[in-house]
Design a protein around this motif. Structure first.
Motif, PDB file in Angstrom:
ATOM      1  N   ALA A 179      43.041  32.559  33.382  1.00 24.21           N
ATOM      2  CA  ALA A 179      41.756  33.259  33.233  1.00 24.21           C
ATOM      3  C   ALA A 179      42.029  34.751  33.117  1.00 24.21           C
ATOM      4  O   ALA A 179      43.032  35.264  33.626  1.00 24.21           O
ATOM      5  N   GLY A 180      41.112  35.476  32.458  1.00 25.94           N
ATOM      6  CA  GLY A 180      41.274  36.914  32.321  1.00 25.94           C
ATOM      7  C   GLY A 180      42.375  37.294  31.349  1.00 25.94           C
ATOM      8  O   GLY A 180      42.847  36.474  30.549  1.00 25.94           O
ATOM      9  N   LEU A 181      42.802  38.534  31.431  1.00 28.84           N
ATOM     10  CA  LEU A 181      43.846  39.064  30.550  1.00 28.84           C
ATOM     11  C   LEU A 181      44.917  39.746  31.396  1.00 28.84           C
ATOM     12  O   LEU A 181      44.604  40.417  32.372  1.00 28.84           O
ATOM     13  N   ARG A 182      46.150  39.589  30.993  1.00 30.91           N
ATOM     14  CA  ARG A 182      47.236  40.274  31.685  1.00 30.91           C
ATOM     15  C   ARG A 182      48.242  40.795  30.658  1.00 30.91           C
ATOM     16  O   ARG A 182      48.637  40.082  29.739  1.00 30.91           O
ATOM     17  N   ARG A 183      48.614  42.037  30.832  1.00 30.89           N
ATOM     18  CA  ARG A 183      49.613  42.660  29.961  1.00 30.89           C
ATOM     19  C   ARG A 183      50.985  42.512  30.602  1.00 30.89           C
ATOM     20  O   ARG A 183      51.182  42.807  31.780  1.00 30.89           O
ATOM     21  N   TRP A 184      51.934  42.027  29.804  1.00 31.82           N
ATOM     22  CA  TRP A 184      53.302  41.833  30.296  1.00 31.82           C
ATOM     23  C   TRP A 184      54.271  42.709  29.527  1.00 31.82           C
ATOM     24  O   TRP A 184      54.247  42.747  28.291  1.00 31.82           O
ATOM     25  N   GLU A 185      55.120  43.388  30.250  1.00 28.73           N
ATOM     26  CA  GLU A 185      56.302  44.038  29.698  1.00 28.73           C
ATOM     27  C   GLU A 185      57.485  43.133  30.030  1.00 28.73           C
ATOM     28  O   GLU A 185      57.728  42.833  31.202  1.00 28.73           O
ATOM     29  N   VAL A 186      58.202  42.698  29.009  1.00 30.23           N
ATOM     30  CA  VAL A 186      59.278  41.720  29.200  1.00 30.23           C
ATOM     31  C   VAL A 186      60.592  42.308  28.705  1.00 30.23           C
ATOM     32  O   VAL A 186      60.667  42.850  27.592  1.00 30.23           O
ATOM     33  N   ASP A 211      39.149  42.299  35.744  1.00 26.91           N
ATOM     34  CA  ASP A 211      38.988  41.659  37.042  1.00 26.91           C
ATOM     35  C   ASP A 211      39.079  40.142  36.897  1.00 26.91           C
ATOM     36  O   ASP A 211      38.856  39.581  35.817  1.00 26.91           O
ATOM     37  N   LYS A 212      39.382  39.507  38.001  1.00 23.65           N
ATOM     38  CA  LYS A 212      39.498  38.043  38.069  1.00 23.65           C
ATOM     39  C   LYS A 212      40.486  37.513  37.035  1.00 23.65           C
ATOM     40  O   LYS A 212      40.223  36.542  36.327  1.00 23.65           O
ATOM     41  N   SER A 213      41.620  38.159  36.985  1.00 24.03           N
ATOM     42  CA  SER A 213      42.707  37.696  36.124  1.00 24.03           C
ATOM     43  C   SER A 213      43.604  36.761  36.931  1.00 24.03           C
ATOM     44  O   SER A 213      44.034  37.101  38.034  1.00 24.03           O
ATOM     45  N   MET A 214      43.864  35.591  36.390  1.00 22.20           N
ATOM     46  CA  MET A 214      44.671  34.595  37.113  1.00 22.20           C
ATOM     47  C   MET A 214      45.871  34.165  36.274  1.00 22.20           C
ATOM     48  O   MET A 214      45.724  33.842  35.093  1.00 22.20           O
ATOM     49  N   THR A 215      47.031  34.148  36.916  1.00 23.15           N
ATOM     50  CA  THR A 215      48.259  33.667  36.279  1.00 23.15           C
ATOM     51  C   THR A 215      48.864  32.567  37.136  1.00 23.15           C
ATOM     52  O   THR A 215      49.128  32.766  38.327  1.00 23.15           O
ATOM     53  N   LEU A 216      49.065  31.421  36.531  1.00 25.98           N
ATOM     54  CA  LEU A 216      49.725  30.291  37.184  1.00 25.98           C
ATOM     55  C   LEU A 216      51.203  30.330  36.831  1.00 25.98           C
ATOM     56  O   LEU A 216      51.569  30.293  35.657  1.00 25.98           O
ATOM     57  N   SER A 217      52.056  30.432  37.845  1.00 22.58           N
ATOM     58  CA  SER A 217      53.506  30.465  37.639  1.00 22.58           C
ATOM     59  C   SER A 217      54.101  29.123  38.025  1.00 22.58           C
ATOM     60  O   SER A 217      54.015  28.718  39.190  1.00 22.58           O
ATOM     61  N   ASP A 258      57.459  25.185  43.152  1.00 22.07           N
ATOM     62  CA  ASP A 258      56.030  25.016  43.389  1.00 22.07           C
ATOM     63  C   ASP A 258      55.209  25.687  42.301  1.00 22.07           C
ATOM     64  O   ASP A 258      55.725  26.328  41.388  1.00 22.07           O
ATOM     65  N   ALA A 259      53.889  25.514  42.404  1.00 23.16           N
ATOM     66  CA  ALA A 259      52.932  26.232  41.565  1.00 23.16           C
ATOM     67  C   ALA A 259      52.438  27.446  42.350  1.00 23.16           C
ATOM     68  O   ALA A 259      51.886  27.302  43.439  1.00 23.16           O
ATOM     69  N   GLN A 260      52.661  28.623  41.795  1.00 19.41           N
ATOM     70  CA  GLN A 260      52.207  29.858  42.420  1.00 19.41           C
ATOM     71  C   GLN A 260      51.107  30.453  41.540  1.00 19.41           C
ATOM     72  O   GLN A 260      51.220  30.446  40.316  1.00 19.41           O
ATOM     73  N   VAL A 261      50.049  30.959  42.169  1.00 17.39           N
ATOM     74  CA  VAL A 261      48.973  31.575  41.404  1.00 17.39           C
ATOM     75  C   VAL A 261      48.786  33.011  41.877  1.00 17.39           C
ATOM     76  O   VAL A 261      48.747  33.289  43.084  1.00 17.39           O
ATOM     77  N   SER A 262      48.704  33.924  40.898  1.00 19.81           N
ATOM     78  CA  SER A 262      48.441  35.333  41.164  1.00 19.81           C
ATOM     79  C   SER A 262      47.012  35.641  40.740  1.00 19.81           C
ATOM     80  O   SER A 262      46.641  35.419  39.580  1.00 19.81           O
ATOM     81  N   LEU A 263      46.195  36.118  41.696  1.00 18.99           N
ATOM     82  CA  LEU A 263      44.808  36.484  41.436  1.00 18.99           C
ATOM     83  C   LEU A 263      44.687  37.997  41.566  1.00 18.99           C
ATOM     84  O   LEU A 263      44.991  38.553  42.633  1.00 18.99           O
ATOM     85  N   SER A 264      44.267  38.666  40.500  1.00 19.20           N
ATOM     86  CA  SER A 264      44.307  40.129  40.491  1.00 19.20           C
ATOM     87  C   SER A 264      42.984  40.733  40.054  1.00 19.20           C
ATOM     88  O   SER A 264      42.295  40.195  39.188  1.00 19.20           O
ATOM     89  N   GLN A 265      42.678  41.874  40.660  1.00 19.34           N
ATOM     90  CA  GLN A 265      41.621  42.707  40.126  1.00 19.34           C
ATOM     91  C   GLN A 265      42.217  43.561  39.018  1.00 19.34           C
ATOM     92  O   GLN A 265      43.445  43.623  38.853  1.00 19.34           O
TER      93      GLN A 265
END
Length: 464
Positions: free
Chosen positions: A169-176, A237-243, A142-149
């Motif tokens: 939308a927004g910015l997200r820092r990833w450690e991979v 705020d209002k950072s969105m990631t579509l997985s 499926d399509a999962q969306v994470s909405l974060s402050q």
């Protein structure tokens, strides 16, 4: 084009490439990252991201407001994950739809996770189909969306499947992580006594330079293969990631499902055969004292060998039956991983007035005729996986259509390429148009299957 990236990856650096929405699929495939190593695709969907606003959805992706509204819906598959960034043991999980006013205690930061979003959003479902068509439907989840402050995330974790993390939308820092983590290592590394699977050992991965950091901007895509650890934190705020998650059955799942499948259905001799030992009390064996009396309670290699042979014969009888395994596997890999109640809605379950409100689309016969007359289209229900197969069954060639864990079968005439071509194109495009339906005359058996799919809700009609 990407040779230098492969050399960098061999040096334990995760490669980055620049791409665009038109070349995403080609560039990803040619990178060789699939199933092998993480990769960051900068600007892949920058155009789509530029069309998104908080209040209104774009023609591709749902907006923040729409997703939060969906998360409040009782029918949604949602959860909230909260934690205090200063305390790695502070993770909390709340399952179910959220309250409109999301409150978090103290300094805790939240992320709202909404699964199955493509089922509720036809635009997103269509977009996913166009951009990820290089991957079979039955391999996609499926399509999962994470909405974060700001400061929100779901912690360091490992997935058993490939995933494309798209910053909408927004910015997200990833450690991979730069290396895969085994199931055993994960099990030993999880933080105990919390409801979220978080890797307690992640800080060691970071300190030992076994991770790499990226900041994803709107339109960037991060691909993570199975078993590679990753940890995302919203920087605004209002950072969105579509997985866009994928799926792949494990050997354990196949075995368990096969046992369930055969427990009440199979009466083939190898499956109902029982352990036998005719020689145990044979006169000759006892006269020769072949098994000394003091050893008769021992589970000898001979005894265990008989047990193994019994199991192997039963398993072989199922695996060697191509018609059985085809049906079993097709149903398994198209079955939804999500708990869905009354979805899709069957026409047979609608009341008389509700079906009248649908007009020509409230009846299977009139739906097929309307499409044939050019009055609209039939579409595959969003979020439902389809697949097909062709094989010989008892001296007859058949085409099987798998939808949502169910199967329909159509007998094929000799050298019948019309039916196979129709089924292939229907599943590939997830729709039936007038042109497809009228390309060549379809056999009555296949038309009957299409009507059943309409009645079940797996195909639905629309004027547009």
């Amino acid at each position: 084009r990407h040779d230098h990236l492969f050399r960098s990856h061999n040096g334990n650096l995760i490669p980055t490439i620049e791409t665009s929405t038109d070349s995403f699929s080609k560039d990803f495939v040619s990178s060789g990252a699939w199933g092998g190593h993480p990769i960051l695709l900068r600007g892949a969907f920058k155009f789509e991201a530029s069309t998104l606003e908080d209040e209104n959805e774009s023609e591709f992706w749902p907006s923040w407001n729409e997703l939060m509204a969906l998360a409040c819906d009782e029918e949604s598959d949602s959860r909230v994950i909260m934690h205090d960034p200063r305390d790695e043991y502070s993770w909390d999980l709340k399952l179910g739809h959220i309250d409109e006013e999301l409150q978090t205690p103290g300094r805790k930061k939240w992320s709202v996770i909404v699964n199955d979003v493509d089922r509720f959003d036809p635009n997103l479902s269509e977009w996913m189909e166009s951009k990820f068509s290089m991957i079979p439907q039955w391999r996609r989840d499926d399509a999962q969306v994470s909405l974060s402050q700001k400061g929100g995330g779901i912690g360091a974790h490992v997935d058993d499947y490939d995933v494309f993390l798209i910053q909408t939308a927004g910015l997200r820092r990833w450690e991979v992580g730069k290396r895969p983590i085994s199931h055993q290592e994960e099990s030993e590394s999880l933080i105990k006594n919390i409801d979220v699977r978080i890797l307690e050992s992640w800080k060691d991965e970071v300190e030992n330079d076994l991770t790499q950091d990226f900041v994803l901007e709107p339109g960037d895509v991060l691909y993570i293969p199975p078993r590679y650890g990753h940890c995302g934190t919203a920087l605004v705020d209002k950072s969105m990631t579509l997985s866009v998650g994928l799926r792949a059955p494990s050997a354990k799942e196949l075995i368990v499902k096969m046992i369930d499948d055969v427990s009440g259905n199979f009466m083939d001799e190898p499956l109902v055969a029982r352990y036998t030992d005719h020689e145990l009390l044979s006169p000759i064996a006892n006269e020769l004292d072949a098994v000394p009396r003091f050893q008769r309670d021992e589970l000898t290699n001979v005894v265990k060998g008989k047990g193994k042979e019994l199991v192997m014969n039963a398993i072989s009888s199922m695996l060697d039956d191509d018609a059985y395994f085809d049906k079993f596997f097709g149903k398994l890999v198209t079955e939804s991983n999500r708990l869905r109640i009354d979805y899709p809605v069957s026409l047979n379950d609608l009341g008389h007035d509700d079906r009248l409100d649908l007009g020509i689309w409230g009846d299977a016969n009139s739906s097929i005729k309307a499409v044939a007359d050019g009055e609209g289209f039939l579409y595959a229900a969003e979020g439902v996986a389809w697949a097909y197969s062709k094989l010989d069954v008892e001296d007859e060639q058949v085409c099987r259509i798998f939808v949502d864990g169910k199967v329909w079968e159509v007998a094929l005439e000799l050298d019948d390429i019309t039916s196979i071509t129709f089924v292939r194109d229907m599943i590939k495009t997830r729709q039936i148009s007038c042109q497809l339906l009228q390309r060549q005359a379809l056999p009555k058996e296949l038309l009957a299957v299409l009507k059943q799919l309409v009645r079940c809700g797996y195909l639905y009609g629309s004027d547009d």
